[in-house]
Write a protein that holds these residues in place. Sequence first.
Motif, PDB file in Angstrom:
ATOM      1  N   VAL A  51       0.834  -1.202   0.000  1.00 19.93           N
ATOM      2  CA  VAL A  51       0.000   0.000   0.000  1.00 19.93           C
ATOM      3  C   VAL A  51       0.875   1.261   0.000  1.00 19.93           C
ATOM      4  CG1 VAL A  51      -1.732   1.293   1.291  1.00 19.93           C
ATOM      5  CG2 VAL A  51      -1.920  -1.179   1.106  1.00 19.93           C
ATOM      6  N   SER A  52       2.023   1.217   0.670  1.00 20.70           N
ATOM      7  CA  SER A  52       2.933   2.367   0.680  1.00 20.70           C
ATOM      8  C   SER A  52       3.458   2.672  -0.714  1.00 20.70           C
ATOM      9  CB  SER A  52       4.108   2.101   1.625  1.00 20.70           C
ATOM     10  OG  SER A  52       3.681   1.957   2.951  1.00 20.70           O
ATOM     11  N   VAL A  53       3.719   1.627  -1.488  1.00 20.89           N
ATOM     12  CA  VAL A  53       4.182   1.822  -2.859  1.00 20.89           C
ATOM     13  C   VAL A  53       3.096   2.505  -3.692  1.00 20.89           C
ATOM     14  CG1 VAL A  53       4.879   0.640  -4.976  1.00 20.89           C
ATOM     15  CG2 VAL A  53       5.804  -0.100  -2.778  1.00 20.89           C
ATOM     16  N   VAL A  54       1.849   2.096  -3.482  1.00 21.34           N
ATOM     17  CA  VAL A  54       0.744   2.635  -4.281  1.00 21.34           C
ATOM     18  C   VAL A  54       0.388   4.060  -3.851  1.00 21.34           C
ATOM     19  CG1 VAL A  54      -1.679   2.315  -4.910  1.00 21.34           C
ATOM     20  CG2 VAL A  54      -0.174   0.327  -4.707  1.00 21.34           C
ATOM     21  N   MET A  55       0.252   4.291  -2.545  1.00 22.71           N
ATOM     22  CA  MET A  55      -0.250   5.572  -2.058  1.00 22.71           C
ATOM     23  C   MET A  55       0.843   6.615  -1.848  1.00 22.71           C
ATOM     24  SD  MET A  55      -3.205   4.393   0.657  1.00 22.71           S
ATOM     25  CE  MET A  55      -3.578   6.118   1.018  1.00 22.71           C
ATOM     26  N   LEU A  56       2.035   6.187  -1.459  1.00 25.84           N
ATOM     27  CA  LEU A  56       3.117   7.122  -1.148  1.00 25.84           C
ATOM     28  C   LEU A  56       4.242   7.105  -2.173  1.00 25.84           C
ATOM     29  CD1 LEU A  56       3.434   6.496   2.715  1.00 25.84           C
ATOM     30  CD2 LEU A  56       2.076   8.235   1.534  1.00 25.84           C
ATOM     31  N   GLN A  57       4.105   6.281  -3.238  1.00 25.26           N
ATOM     32  CA  GLN A  57       5.166   6.130  -4.239  1.00 25.26           C
ATOM     33  C   GLN A  57       6.503   5.808  -3.581  1.00 25.26           C
ATOM     34  OE1 GLN A  57       2.967   9.083  -4.670  1.00 25.26           O
ATOM     35  NE2 GLN A  57       1.770   7.513  -5.713  1.00 25.26           N
ATOM     36  N   ARG A  58       6.446   4.988  -2.556  1.00 23.49           N
ATOM     37  CA  ARG A  58       7.662   4.627  -1.825  1.00 23.49           C
ATOM     38  C   ARG A  58       8.414   3.552  -2.585  1.00 23.49           C
ATOM     39  NH1 ARG A  58       6.534   4.619   4.185  1.00 23.49           N
ATOM     40  NH2 ARG A  58       6.895   6.823   3.797  1.00 23.49           N
ATOM     41  N   ARG A  59       9.732   3.633  -2.550  1.00 20.58           N
ATOM     42  CA  ARG A  59      10.574   2.661  -3.258  1.00 20.58           C
ATOM     43  C   ARG A  59      11.307   1.793  -2.248  1.00 20.58           C
ATOM     44  NH1 ARG A  59      11.532   7.509  -5.641  1.00 20.58           N
ATOM     45  NH2 ARG A  59      13.541   7.716  -4.577  1.00 20.58           N
ATOM     46  N   TYR A  60      11.360   0.520  -2.532  1.00 22.87           N
ATOM     47  CA  TYR A  60      12.048  -0.424  -1.665  1.00 22.87           C
ATOM     48  C   TYR A  60      13.192  -1.083  -2.426  1.00 22.87           C
ATOM     49  CZ  TYR A  60       8.009   0.072   1.395  1.00 22.87           C
ATOM     50  OH  TYR A  60       7.037   0.589   2.202  1.00 22.87           O
ATOM     51  N   THR A  61      14.205  -1.476  -1.687  1.00 17.22           N
ATOM     52  CA  THR A  61      15.355  -2.124  -2.295  1.00 17.22           C
ATOM     53  C   THR A  61      15.045  -3.593  -2.557  1.00 17.22           C
ATOM     54  OG1 THR A  61      16.305  -2.724  -0.144  1.00 17.22           O
ATOM     55  CG2 THR A  61      16.887  -0.566  -1.047  1.00 17.22           C
ATOM     56  N   MET A  62      15.930  -4.230  -3.315  1.00 15.58           N
ATOM     57  CA  MET A  62      15.764  -5.657  -3.577  1.00 15.58           C
ATOM     58  C   MET A  62      15.816  -6.463  -2.287  1.00 15.58           C
ATOM     59  SD  MET A  62      15.183  -8.011  -5.752  1.00 15.58           S
ATOM     60  CE  MET A  62      15.378  -7.049  -7.258  1.00 15.58           C
ATOM     61  N   LYS A  63      16.657  -6.039  -1.350  1.00 12.05           N
ATOM     62  CA  LYS A  63      16.737  -6.733  -0.061  1.00 12.05           C
ATOM     63  C   LYS A  63      15.402  -6.689   0.666  1.00 12.05           C
ATOM     64  CE  LYS A  63      17.589  -4.796   3.652  1.00 12.05           C
ATOM     65  NZ  LYS A  63      18.048  -3.967   4.791  1.00 12.05           N
ATOM     66  N   GLN A  64      14.748  -5.542   0.627  1.00 13.81           N
ATOM     67  CA  GLN A  64      13.478  -5.404   1.319  1.00 13.81           C
ATOM     68  C   GLN A  64      12.374  -6.234   0.675  1.00 13.81           C
ATOM     69  OE1 GLN A  64      13.542  -1.098   1.110  1.00 13.81           O
ATOM     70  NE2 GLN A  64      13.761  -0.948   3.332  1.00 13.81           N
ATOM     71  N   TRP A  65      12.348  -6.266  -0.664  1.00 13.35           N
ATOM     72  CA  TRP A  65      11.355  -7.115  -1.331  1.00 13.35           C
ATOM     73  C   TRP A  65      11.632  -8.594  -1.056  1.00 13.35           C
ATOM     74  CZ3 TRP A  65       6.946  -5.343  -2.463  1.00 13.35           C
ATOM     75  CH2 TRP A  65       6.767  -4.043  -2.970  1.00 13.35           C
ATOM     76  N   THR A  66      12.905  -8.955  -0.955  1.00 13.74           N
ATOM     77  CA  THR A  66      13.247 -10.338  -0.600  1.00 13.74           C
ATOM     78  C   THR A  66      12.742 -10.674   0.800  1.00 13.74           C
ATOM     79  OG1 THR A  66      15.227 -10.234  -1.996  1.00 13.74           O
ATOM     80  CG2 THR A  66      15.125 -11.995  -0.342  1.00 13.74           C
ATOM     81  N   CYS A  67      12.910  -9.732   1.728  1.00 15.32           N
ATOM     82  CA  CYS A  67      12.411  -9.947   3.089  1.00 15.32           C
ATOM     83  C   CYS A  67      10.898 -10.107   3.109  1.00 15.32           C
ATOM     84  CB  CYS A  67      12.822  -8.775   3.990  1.00 15.32           C
ATOM     85  SG  CYS A  67      14.591  -8.708   4.377  1.00 15.32           S
ATOM     86  N   LEU A  68      10.200  -9.311   2.316  1.00  9.56           N
ATOM     87  CA  LEU A  68       8.748  -9.420   2.265  1.00  9.56           C
ATOM     88  C   LEU A  68       8.317 -10.763   1.678  1.00  9.56           C
ATOM     89  CD1 LEU A  68       7.856  -5.810   1.070  1.00  9.56           C
ATOM     90  CD2 LEU A  68       7.587  -6.765   3.364  1.00  9.56           C
ATOM     91  N   THR A  69       9.048 -11.245   0.667  1.00  4.66           N
ATOM     92  CA  THR A  69       8.735 -12.554   0.088  1.00  4.66           C
ATOM     93  C   THR A  69       8.945 -13.668   1.107  1.00  4.66           C
ATOM     94  OG1 THR A  69       9.418 -11.737  -2.094  1.00  4.66           O
ATOM     95  CG2 THR A  69       9.263 -14.133  -1.792  1.00  4.66           C
ATOM     96  N   ILE A  70      10.063 -13.601   1.840  1.00  5.89           N
ATOM     97  CA  ILE A  70      10.335 -14.603   2.880  1.00  5.89           C
ATOM     98  C   ILE A  70       9.268 -14.547   3.964  1.00  5.89           C
ATOM     99  CG2 ILE A  70      11.976 -15.296   4.670  1.00  5.89           C
ATOM    100  CD1 ILE A  70      14.213 -14.309   2.873  1.00  5.89           C
ATOM    101  N   LEU A  71       8.810 -13.343   4.293  1.00  6.68           N
ATOM    102  CA  LEU A  71       7.756 -13.203   5.289  1.00  6.68           C
ATOM    103  C   LEU A  71       6.491 -13.933   4.842  1.00  6.68           C
ATOM    104  CD1 LEU A  71       6.853 -10.041   7.271  1.00  6.68           C
ATOM    105  CD2 LEU A  71       5.039 -11.266   6.115  1.00  6.68           C
ATOM    106  N   GLY A  72       6.095 -13.730   3.587  1.00 11.90           N
ATOM    107  CA  GLY A  72       4.915 -14.409   3.073  1.00 11.90           C
ATOM    108  C   GLY A  72       5.053 -15.921   3.089  1.00 11.90           C
ATOM    109  N   LEU A  73       6.239 -16.422   2.717  1.00 10.04           N
ATOM    110  CA  LEU A  73       6.479 -17.868   2.747  1.00 10.04           C
ATOM    111  C   LEU A  73       6.439 -18.396   4.179  1.00 10.04           C
ATOM    112  CD1 LEU A  73       9.390 -18.165   0.126  1.00 10.04           C
ATOM    113  CD2 LEU A  73       6.976 -18.802  -0.180  1.00 10.04           C
ATOM    114  N   GLY A  74       6.984 -17.624   5.115  1.00  6.90           N
ATOM    115  CA  GLY A  74       6.964 -18.054   6.515  1.00  6.90           C
ATOM    116  C   GLY A  74       5.552 -18.175   7.053  1.00  6.90           C
ATOM    117  N   VAL A  75       4.699 -17.206   6.712  1.00  5.48           N
ATOM    118  CA  VAL A  75       3.304 -17.275   7.151  1.00  5.48           C
ATOM    119  C   VAL A  75       2.608 -18.493   6.536  1.00  5.48           C
ATOM    120  CG1 VAL A  75       1.072 -16.115   7.025  1.00  5.48           C
ATOM    121  CG2 VAL A  75       3.116 -14.801   7.565  1.00  5.48           C
ATOM    122  N   ALA A  76       2.890 -18.772   5.262  1.00  4.38           N
ATOM    123  CA  ALA A  76       2.288 -19.933   4.606  1.00  4.38           C
ATOM    124  C   ALA A  76       2.711 -21.229   5.303  1.00  4.38           C
ATOM    125  CB  ALA A  76       2.694 -19.966   3.129  1.00  4.38           C
ATOM    126  N   ILE A  77       3.976 -21.335   5.687  1.00  7.17           N
ATOM    127  CA  ILE A  77       4.457 -22.545   6.373  1.00  7.17           C
ATOM    128  C   ILE A  77       3.755 -22.711   7.719  1.00  7.17           C
ATOM    129  CG2 ILE A  77       6.475 -23.557   7.514  1.00  7.17           C
ATOM    130  CD1 ILE A  77       8.186 -22.397   5.279  1.00  7.17           C
TER     131      ILE A  77
END
Length: 400
Positions: free
Chosen positions: A158-184
Amino acid sequence: MDREAPPQNEEPILNKTMGGEAKEVAADAVGGSKKDQAFRLFLLFMMTAQNSSVVLVTRYTRVGVSDEAQYVINDLVMITEVGKLVLAAALEYNVTNGGLLRSIKENIFDRPLDFFRILIPSLLYLVQNSVLYIAISNLTAPMFQVTYQCKLLTTAIVSVVMLQRRYTMKQWTCLTILGLGVAIVVLGAREKGSSDGDAGSDEKEEDSANAQNLFVGLMAVTVACLCSAFAGVYFEKVLKRPTVDGGQARAPVSMWMRNVQMAFFSICIALINMYRESGERGVTGEMDGDNNPLVKPFLHGFTAWTWLIVALQAAGGLLVAAVIKYADNVLKGMATGVSVATGTFASTFLFGTTLSVQFGVGAVMILVSVYFFSNELPAACGGGKKAKMDGVELKPMLPK
């Protein structure tokens, strides 16, 4: 006439003076940095304690209590918002040196359109707080705290959409790992529930009810994550943007006044819900003179533990506003992540919660991703460069 010789020690004295001033400036900068780190650590500690306490105490008041003795969630939400309103008004009174009424006139009556902008996050936060109690009632404390970390992922998107915030590749990787962790974690809970249901027909029926509760709890967590993301980012945008009055920019409205406005709308919405659900509040288990079941009155089922929840939630709402103001809306998820470990540890002793290996693996993935989302990687992993967001250095909440 002999020419007067220039003083030999003038340049060294000047250098000493300039050097002393530079040292003082450097010392002030270091002192300010230490104070900033100490304040961030204080916010992290307070949010961790608040998040862990709210989940554990709420779980204690909802589990093992009969339907007739339970409190009405809308009553708890409304009383909590009243507490937030009183605390925010007191802090605004202190900040304005007794000018609370003048601040209310300037920021509410004189600017009604700006005032009504707060209606959107107020409604979202009210829905979030309501469904959170449903989630805690249907999930174990560790399961709730772990799955609720998805709000970091939803907030980032939502921050990317509403605030045009940019995240690094490391941060997107962390978000992906977070989603996988919740799924597990969720899949592990479903498999555990299925295996436990093979013991007999009675246990199967009980497991079917638990599976339904798991689904309701997960749906409630999903709604809460979405509401938290939209409300938090919208509130951050309103809180940090400059206010324009008649074409001229003026100082933004203080976060305490914004909390006064938001609590006011939340109380109004809660009152409407109370009137709308007057016939669906549940019964006390007692009968009146005409042998009709008594409907739960206002504040029914409130105990000392319930009032503790009110105090924790009221203070927590203001604490979140402070974190958003002085740190970042996404960084507040880090404190919640740290509270998962605290809540899980306490839940094993207080409620006898058993944890599976899958839960442990998923929880570690979530906590690691939440931490490194806003902190540097170790030097051996290519860290050392500070992540930047929108051209502003992203400061870690933990002191180095």
